[in-house]
Design a protein around this motif. Structure first.
Motif, short mmCIF file in Angstrom:
data_model
loop_
_atom_site.label_atom_id
_atom_site.label_comp_id
_atom_site.label_asym_id
_atom_site.label_seq_id
_atom_site.Cartn_x
_atom_site.Cartn_y
_atom_site.Cartn_z
N GLU A 63 1.08 -1.27 0.29
CA GLU A 63 0.19 -0.01 -0.03
C GLU A 63 0.65 1.62 -0.16
OE1 GLU A 63 -3.13 -2.06 2.42
OE2 GLU A 63 -2.41 -0.26 3.24
N HIS A 64 0.23 2.52 -0.73
CA HIS A 64 0.99 3.15 -1.19
C HIS A 64 0.12 5.08 -0.82
CE1 HIS A 64 4.85 1.21 -3.69
NE2 HIS A 64 3.53 0.51 -3.91
N TYR A 65 0.73 5.05 0.37
CA TYR A 65 0.51 6.53 0.79
C TYR A 65 1.19 7.81 0.40
CZ TYR A 65 -2.53 2.71 3.26
OH TYR A 65 -3.60 1.83 3.06
N ARG A 69 -0.94 13.67 -1.35
CA ARG A 69 -1.90 13.75 -2.21
C ARG A 69 -2.71 13.13 -1.67
NH1 ARG A 69 2.42 10.81 -6.62
NH2 ARG A 69 4.84 12.50 -6.28
N TRP A 70 -3.31 12.98 -2.37
CA TRP A 70 -5.40 12.48 -2.37
C TRP A 70 -5.48 11.86 -2.72
CZ3 TRP A 70 -9.35 15.97 0.38
CH2 TRP A 70 -8.16 17.29 0.99
N TYR A 71 -4.79 10.25 -2.74
CA TYR A 71 -5.12 9.34 -3.22
C TYR A 71 -3.95 8.15 -2.10
CZ TYR A 71 -2.00 10.25 -6.72
OH TYR A 71 -0.01 10.67 -7.40
N ALA A 72 -4.08 7.35 -2.39
CA ALA A 72 -3.67 5.78 -1.80
C ALA A 72 -3.51 4.71 -2.59
CB ALA A 72 -4.18 5.11 -0.70
N VAL A 73 -2.97 4.10 -3.40
CA VAL A 73 -2.74 3.03 -4.39
C VAL A 73 -2.09 1.86 -3.72
CG1 VAL A 73 -1.25 1.68 -6.44
CG2 VAL A 73 -1.63 4.29 -6.14
N LYS A 74 -2.98 0.77 -4.15
CA LYS A 74 -2.87 -1.01 -3.04
C LYS A 74 -2.48 -1.46 -4.42
CE LYS A 74 -5.70 0.92 0.49
NZ LYS A 74 -6.17 0.95 1.67
N GLU A 75 -1.48 -2.32 -4.40
CA GLU A 75 -1.04 -2.85 -5.18
C GLU A 75 -1.41 -4.35 -4.21
OE1 GLU A 75 3.39 -3.73 -7.74
OE2 GLU A 75 3.17 -5.95 -5.82
N VAL A 76 -2.55 -5.24 -5.48
CA VAL A 76 -2.04 -6.66 -5.07
C VAL A 76 -1.83 -7.49 -5.69
CG1 VAL A 76 -4.71 -7.90 -4.71
CG2 VAL A 76 -4.67 -5.53 -4.39
N LEU A 83 -0.22 -10.88 -9.42
CA LEU A 83 -0.18 -9.94 -9.76
C LEU A 83 -1.95 -9.91 -10.00
CD1 LEU A 83 -0.18 -6.44 -8.80
CD2 LEU A 83 0.33 -6.99 -11.95
N LYS A 84 -3.05 -9.34 -9.40
CA LYS A 84 -4.04 -9.35 -9.37
C LYS A 84 -4.34 -7.70 -9.84
CE LYS A 84 -6.00 -12.22 -5.96
NZ LYS A 84 -7.18 -12.36 -5.20
N GLY A 85 -3.54 -6.53 -9.55
CA GLY A 85 -3.87 -5.43 -10.44
C GLY A 85 -3.94 -4.07 -9.26
N TRP A 86 -4.67 -2.83 -8.47
CA TRP A 86 -4.47 -2.07 -7.99
C TRP A 86 -5.90 -1.45 -7.93
CZ3 TRP A 86 -1.08 -2.61 -12.94
CH2 TRP A 86 0.06 -2.78 -12.41
N TYR A 87 -5.83 -1.25 -6.43
CA TYR A 87 -7.00 -0.60 -5.68
C TYR A 87 -6.65 0.73 -5.13
CZ TYR A 87 -11.76 -0.30 -3.96
OH TYR A 87 -13.31 -0.47 -3.68
N CYS A 88 -7.22 1.85 -5.88
CA CYS A 88 -6.82 2.73 -5.84
C CYS A 88 -7.55 3.84 -4.26
CB CYS A 88 -6.90 4.43 -6.27
SG CYS A 88 -5.27 3.31 -8.58
#
Length: 168
Positions: A63-65, A69-76, A83-88
């Motif tokens: 998880e990237h915070y 910035r006004w978002y977080a990106v979670k590599e799953v 790799l499944k993808g990224w949930y933002c």
């Protein structure tokens, strides 16, 4: 400002409308004072099928915070590392209080599949129903701008460059 040491343990607290939505342990992967990355197993009590992805016991989230910035990106990734993808999550900038990372979820989300071919805007109805536009119009505007920017980045370049750090 607190900068956390890679390898140390911490707690991630996700809030929504001033209530704790979820709290879970994580390990710090990277912190440069602005960009903070942590790793944690799927924190749900049960598997969850969203239709476009299934989060399951054994999945690992990097998880990237950001504190600016006004978002977080979670590599799953699945338990076997695929790799499944990224949930933002669209959020207010992250804050650190001691050994706790606190992030306020603003209802908007983005899903990007592992191959980058699927980019889905999520929960726009929840965002509109949340009342954020009336309570804090500036935050609502920032949230919408963040979602638009992340979607454009995902469609044009992918998210890998955004997540550059020693997170592997």
């Amino acid at each position: 400002m607190t900068i956390l040491t890679a390898g140390s343990d911490m707690t991630v607290t996700l809030t929504k409308r001033e209530r704790t939505k979820v709290r879970y342990p994580a390990a710090v992967v990277h912190d440069d004072g602005t960009h903070l990355a942590v790793r944690a197993p799927w924190a749900g009590a049960a598997d969850r099928d969203f239709g476009f992805v299934r989060f399951e016991h054994g999945d690992v989230f990097t998880e990237h915070y950001w504190r600016d910035r006004w978002y977080a990106v979670k590599e799953v990734r699945s338990a076997d590392g695929a790799l499944k993808g990224w949930y933002c999550d669209i959020t207010r900038p992250a804050t650190v209080d001691g050994r706790t990372l606190v992030v306020e979820d603003l209802d908007l989300d983005l899903w990007v599949s592992a191959d980058g071919g699927t980019v889905l805007r999520l929960d726009e109805d929840e965002f509109e129903e949340s009342g954020l536009r009336a309570r804090d119009p500036e935050a609502a505007d920032r949230a919408c701008e963040a979602l638009d920017a992340l979607e454009a980045l995902a469609r044009e370049k992918g998210l890998a460059g955004l997540l550059a750090c020693d997170a592997r």
